[in-house]
Design a protein around this motif. Structure first.
Motif, PDB file in Angstrom:
ATOM      1  N   SER A 351     -10.038  47.972   5.555  1.00 32.81           N
ATOM      2  CA  SER A 351      -9.988  46.914   6.577  1.00 32.81           C
ATOM      3  C   SER A 351     -10.551  47.392   7.911  1.00 32.81           C
ATOM      4  O   SER A 351      -9.903  47.287   8.947  1.00 32.81           O
ATOM      5  CB  SER A 351      -8.546  46.433   6.754  1.00 32.81           C
ATOM      6  OG  SER A 351      -7.679  47.529   7.025  1.00 32.81           O
ATOM      7  N   ALA A 385      -8.769  42.312  -0.113  1.00 32.26           N
ATOM      8  CA  ALA A 385      -8.599  42.492   1.333  1.00 32.26           C
ATOM      9  C   ALA A 385      -7.124  42.457   1.712  1.00 32.26           C
ATOM     10  O   ALA A 385      -6.671  43.219   2.579  1.00 32.26           O
ATOM     11  CB  ALA A 385      -9.364  41.418   2.090  1.00 32.26           C
ATOM     12  N   THR A 389      -5.285  45.601   3.503  1.00 31.40           N
ATOM     13  CA  THR A 389      -4.515  45.620   4.750  1.00 31.40           C
ATOM     14  C   THR A 389      -3.110  46.169   4.512  1.00 31.40           C
ATOM     15  O   THR A 389      -2.530  46.816   5.382  1.00 31.40           O
ATOM     16  CB  THR A 389      -4.443  44.222   5.387  1.00 31.40           C
ATOM     17  OG1 THR A 389      -3.765  43.315   4.515  1.00 31.40           O
ATOM     18  CG2 THR A 389      -5.827  43.689   5.704  1.00 31.40           C
TER      19      THR A 389
END
Length: 528
Positions: A351, A385, A389
């Motif tokens: 990220s 994603a 994170t």
């Protein structure tokens, strides 16, 4: 029962919430203000102080009308704001320019110079903000402004963070030297700490640039934590807002720090305020350096503890970018993500789309996705994603725990967790801990809590939290998913430091792509 106003200034709007000490939230109203950008300069981002004050008046009057609460029934007002939003003022506290907003990134050169000189001079303060001074923070922005506004320098008297400027305005302070300054704001963004006597020494600042001669004195003042009253609401602003003059206004703070209080944060908790980016807030009785963590400041979250601030430079922004590139929106692209299993995409996503804020503290990094094949979709990348994170958050929490910051409970606050059960479950599985999510919107609860304490309704923050904070919805980690994420985290950690730190490339990087394929294949295998 006593009623207070909790004010939260965000990037594009201000929210005013009325809270009853017994019944909780009575109502909320918001009003927007423009963000000024330049099409030829993507780093430019400013806002007008006057626009913000007009919006505050509008939202306050609207919530009073909406709830039917009389002006005399509101006994205190407290406010939090965005951080790293800096405004220069003259000797009468009048703005010399607009706020250089937190997302104004023009001060890259100044931040780099501060970082280099701080290390050359062995300035202790630089180690307490992660070893790198950010282009978002106060001294960098102020130096940029002074260098680029020579015609206004002669009128420059001081500079203020957003929360301190709004509080001083509402109180009616017209002398910068008399305006209280938030320990939260100045500690996390201006290298203030009682450990080394407050701000960095004038000798250091003058060596940085002669334009900073005398600037330390101009930034001195009454540094206070948020249990202190900054002053009382002036007659003028009371009449504008429809409130009673003279009600107390405590010293303000940053939105994420008070969001943590509003989410029920106590010692041993970590609060992930997840929005366009993620701000990670914790509290500790001890004040200790945590390498790579951008802020450890006594009294910045809760007056009795040291506040620890870390975070991800992009979270929701990444999700939005993935959806935008796919020609859709996050809500639409998220449909069906609840069917995804841990590691099934075979993708590993870092990220770093907006750089790394913690623990590498490197704004020059970029997003990386490993493991692509020809049939991967945007939905696969979105799920990866979310996992990425969560992995990055685990990197941060493990660094904090390594240096003695307790991590007993994890609370997901902010806007995204309220509407994204998949993210909350992935975080629980990746972190291997229950993730608690306030069962309702906690925004403005933090400011309401400090207003209630300022009015003397509650004797302590803890007493106010006990009464005002929301119950939690709990996401328990699933053992099978947690075990698989432990395998993936080993790979993520390897890639994170290999790509992010010079001189750290390891021979084991050659194993990453085969291992990703192996884990994805295991997920696809039918159970016997």
């Amino acid at each position: 029962m006593p009623i207070v106003a909790g004010v939260d200034f965000g990037t594009l709007s201000v929210r005013v919430t009325l809270l009853d000490s017994q019944r909780g939230r009575l109502g909320t109203a918001s009003a927007s203000y423009p963000l000024h950008r330049h099409k030829d300069d993507p780093d430019f981002a400013t806002q007008s102080h006057d626009d913000q004050m007009k919006a505050l008046v509008q939202a306050t009057r609207e919530v009073l009308a909406q709830t039917g609460v009389a002006a005399d029934d509101v006994v205190a007002l407290a406010l939090d704001t965005t951080g790293s939003s800096v405004i220069p003022v003259d000797a009468q506290m009048q703005p010399l320019d607009e706020y250089l907003l937190w997302c104004d990134h023009r001060a890259h050169k100044e931040a780099q110079q501060i970082t280099e000189l701080a290390h050359a001079e062995h300035l202790e303060a630089i180690e307490w903000c992660g070893g790198v001074y950010s282009h978002e923070w106060g001294f960098a922005k102020l130096l940029y402004w002074l260098r680029n506004n020579p015609e206004k320098r002669s009128r420059f008297a001081s500079a203020f963070e957003h929360c301190d400027m709004v509080a001083a305005t509402l109180i009616g302070i017209t002398d910068p030297a008399l305006a209280p300054r938030s320990v939260c704001a100045m500690g996390h963004k201006w290298m203030w700490n009682p450990r080394w006597g407050g701000l960095p020494p004038q000798e250091f600042l003058s060596k940085l640039d002669p334009l900073f001669d005398g600037v330390r004195a101009r930034l001195e003042g009454n540094y206070r934590t948020s249990d202190a009253v900054a002053g009382s609401l002036s007659e003028y602003w009371a009449s504008q807002m429809g409130l009673r003059a003279g009600i107390p206004i405590p010293v303000g703070a940053f939105d994420a720090h008070w969001d943590a209080i509003g989410a029920g944060c106590r010692e041993g908790d970590v609060v992930n305020v997840v929005g366009t980016s993620t701000c990670i807030i914790a509290m500790s009785r001890e004040t200790r350096l945590v390498p790579g963590v951008c802020g450890v400041v006594p009294g910045s979250v809760h007056p009795a503890y040291s506040g620890i601030e870390a975070g991800l430079s992009a979270t929701g922004d990444i999700f939005e970018a993935i959806a935008r590139r796919a020609g859709t929106d996050v809500r639409t692209l998220s449909q069906g993500l609840e069917e995804y299993k841990a590691g099934q995409t075979g993708l590993l996503r870092l990220s770093w789309d907006n750089g790394d804020r913690t623990v590498l503290v490197n704004p020059e990094l970029g997003g990386i996705t490993l493991g692509w094949n020809l049939i991967h979709t945007a939905k696969d990348e979105l799920f990866a994603a979310i996992e990425g994170t969560a992995f990055h958050t685990r990197i941060i929490l493990e660094r904090m725990a390594e240096y003695g910051i307790p991590v007993n409970r994890v609370i997901n606050a902010g806007g995204i967790p309220q509407n994204n059960a998949v993210l909350n479950q992935v975080y629980a599985d990746v972190l291997g801990k229950p993730v608690l999510v306030p069962n309702g919107v906690p925004t403005s609860l933090g400011s309401g809590i400090f207003a209630l304490v300022a009015a003397g309704v509650f004797a302590s923050i803890e007493e106010a939290q006990e009464k005002m904070c929301l119950l939690f919805k709990v996401y328990e980690p699933e053992p099978v998913a947690t075990a698989r994420y432990n395998e993936l985290f080993r790979l993520y950690r390897e890639v994170y430091f290999a790509f992010g730190q010079r001189g750290s490339v390891s021979d084991t990087l050659a194993d990453v792509l085969p291992e990703l394929r192996k884990i994805a294949a295991q997920v696809r295998e039918p159970k016997a």
